[in-house]
Design a protein around this motif. Structure first.
Motif, PDB file in Angstrom:
ATOM      1  N   ARG A  98      -4.442  -0.766 -10.186  1.00  0.00           N
ATOM      2  CA  ARG A  98      -5.514  -1.355  -9.836  1.00  0.00           C
ATOM      3  C   ARG A  98      -7.142  -0.344 -10.365  1.00  0.00           C
ATOM      4  O   ARG A  98      -6.684   0.447 -10.371  1.00  0.00           O
ATOM      5  N   ASP A  99      -7.648  -1.853 -10.562  1.00  0.00           N
ATOM      6  CA  ASP A  99      -9.133  -0.839 -11.467  1.00  0.00           C
ATOM      7  C   ASP A  99     -10.054  -0.420 -10.138  1.00  0.00           C
ATOM      8  O   ASP A  99      -9.776  -0.979  -8.989  1.00  0.00           O
TER       9      ASP A  99
ATOM     10  N   ASP B  38       0.946  -1.073  -0.462  1.00  0.00           N
ATOM     11  CA  ASP B  38       0.312  -0.073   0.260  1.00  0.00           C
ATOM     12  C   ASP B  38       0.730   1.427   0.209  1.00  0.00           C
ATOM     13  O   ASP B  38       0.379   2.261  -1.103  1.00  0.00           O
TER      14      ASP B  38
ATOM     15  N   GLN C 230      -0.437 -10.158  -6.740  1.00  0.00           N
ATOM     16  CA  GLN C 230      -1.531 -10.740  -6.677  1.00  0.00           C
ATOM     17  C   GLN C 230      -1.580 -11.840  -7.503  1.00  0.00           C
ATOM     18  O   GLN C 230      -2.667 -12.454  -7.784  1.00  0.00           O
TER      19      GLN C 230
ATOM     20  N   GLN D 133      -2.040   3.615  -8.042  1.00  0.00           N
ATOM     21  CA  GLN D 133      -1.773   2.666  -7.987  1.00  0.00           C
ATOM     22  C   GLN D 133      -0.399   2.719  -9.165  1.00  0.00           C
ATOM     23  O   GLN D 133      -0.492   1.045  -9.695  1.00  0.00           O
TER      24      GLN D 133
ATOM     25  N   GLY E  81     -10.225  -2.712  -7.479  1.00  0.00           N
ATOM     26  CA  GLY E  81      -9.073  -2.971  -6.063  1.00  0.00           C
ATOM     27  C   GLY E  81      -7.901  -4.249  -6.969  1.00  0.00           C
ATOM     28  O   GLY E  81      -7.073  -4.486  -6.522  1.00  0.00           O
ATOM     29  N   ILE E  82      -8.420  -4.513  -8.321  1.00  0.00           N
ATOM     30  CA  ILE E  82      -7.308  -5.775  -9.087  1.00  0.00           C
ATOM     31  C   ILE E  82      -6.493  -5.531  -9.360  1.00  0.00           C
ATOM     32  O   ILE E  82      -6.637  -4.041 -10.276  1.00  0.00           O
ATOM     33  N   PHE E  83      -5.454  -5.708 -10.256  1.00  0.00           N
ATOM     34  CA  PHE E  83      -4.503  -4.982 -10.767  1.00  0.00           C
ATOM     35  C   PHE E  83      -4.598  -5.410 -12.004  1.00  0.00           C
ATOM     36  O   PHE E  83      -5.076  -6.830 -12.082  1.00  0.00           O
TER      37      PHE E  83
END
Ligand code: FUB
Length: 324
Positions: A102-103, A45, A158, A82, A106-108
């Motif tokens: 991240r979308d 983070d 991830q 990010q 919150g998924i890269f």
């Protein structure tokens, strides 16, 4: 003048350098670390970056120039936060900037932006590359003009969560005695804006042809893939994350399997280590980062470079960046 093993620039923090020779000059595409206080955690983070700057040098002894903001988070429709390690490529008379973010969930994912100059500005596509996931894209445009994207990173990156091909938020990595997760590779479409083939996992094997295991943290893949070619052989180099090495493996095929060969860079100051390798005229260079300028803050890093040497058998000499 740029100096070996010294920060390339000191007016901003920079990290994750992807170096290329475009139009006869060295261009470096780094992350732009912000000078803010964030608590460090395993999710990353603290790496809360918002834009990209492009750096360049006429040659390795010339001063390094910051060309300013080339792309900002606010201009990327699908990305929420990010902006991590980017890479660039040139094809079709166009410069492409590939980047993870991240979308809204919150998924890269990995996006692409295009420009007419190596310094940008870059215009992002409206959505991320369909089928993309995780972090740290590195693009190789091979001598036959085929382009490959290598990507993937554990923990905050991830990769563990994509083992089934779907995003499973609670998925964990393999047991220590199981094969480690490998980076992913996908062929890029001719327009460089999408995948021409579904991402495949790259196998990295030891000297006996057995998969490197997840518990072998000094050799297993963690993040930051980079592929370059030397004497017709493909060299995949990457960070081992928790043990802080840059190591490499070689293959006769860009998609692997790759055979582990050894260490390129010993640990640097700061948790992350991330690099690229580029040829400029007759010499080879390693671009990397460390946190020396900020006194060791993990999320305030600086890009540096040094010369890289091969032995006659094609192995790479290990570099200690603090050796005097
Ligand atoms: O800069 C953010 C992340 O830290 C990168 O994507 C990783 O490779 C690590 O350097």
């Amino acid at each position: 003048m740029a100096k070996r093993n010294e920060p390339l620039v000191t007016h901003i923090y920079t990290a994750d350098p992807s170096a290329h020779v475009f139009e006869g000059k060295l261009y470096i595409y780094p992350s732009h670390d912000l000078d803010h206080e964030k608590t460090s955690n395993d999710n990353g983070d603290q790496y809360d970056m918002e834009d990209y700057h492009v750096l360049s040098m006429e040659d390795p002894d010339a001063p390094c120039v910051d060309h300013g903001e080339a792309l900002h988070l606010r201009d990327i429709p699908w990305a929420k936060q990010q902006l991590w390690a980017p890479d660039a490529a040139f094809k079709n008379d166009t410069y492409y900037l590939f980047f993870p973010a991240r979308d809204g969930q919150g998924i890269f994912r990995i996006g692409v932006a295009t420009g007419k100059s190596p310094t940008g500005p870059f215009k992002p596509e409206a959505d991320y590359i369909p089928g993309s996931f995780s972090i740290d894209p590195a693009v190789l445009v091979d001598e036959d003009d085929k382009a490959y994207m290598y990507f993937g990173g554990l923990w905050g990156g991830q990769l563990e969560k994509w083992q089934t091909g779907e995003f499973l938020p609670d998925a964990e990595g393999p047991d220590p005695t199981e094969p480690a997760l490998g980076p992913r590779v996908a062929r890029l479409s001719d327009d460089m804006l999408g995948f021409a083939s579904a991402p495949k996992e790259i196998a990295i094997v030891d000297e006996n042809g057995r998969p490197i295991l997840a518990g072998d943290e000094e050799r297993r893949y963690f993040e930051g893939p980079w592929v370059h070619k030397y004497n017709g052989l493909y060299y995949l180099s990457y960070s081992t994350g928790s043990t802080h090495y840059i190591v490499y493996a070689t293959s006769t095929n860009p998609e692997g399997p790759y055979h582990y060969r050894g260490r390129i860079l010993t640990p640097v100051i700061g948790w992350t280590t991330h690099h690229s390798i580029v040829q400029f005229k007759e010499r080879w260079y390693l671009f990397y980062h460390d946190s020396s300028l900020s006194g060791g803050a993990d999320n305030k890093r600086s890009v540096k470079f040094t010369e890289l040497h091969y032995n006659e058998d094609g192995t790479i000499r290990t570099i200690d960046p603090y050796e005097v």
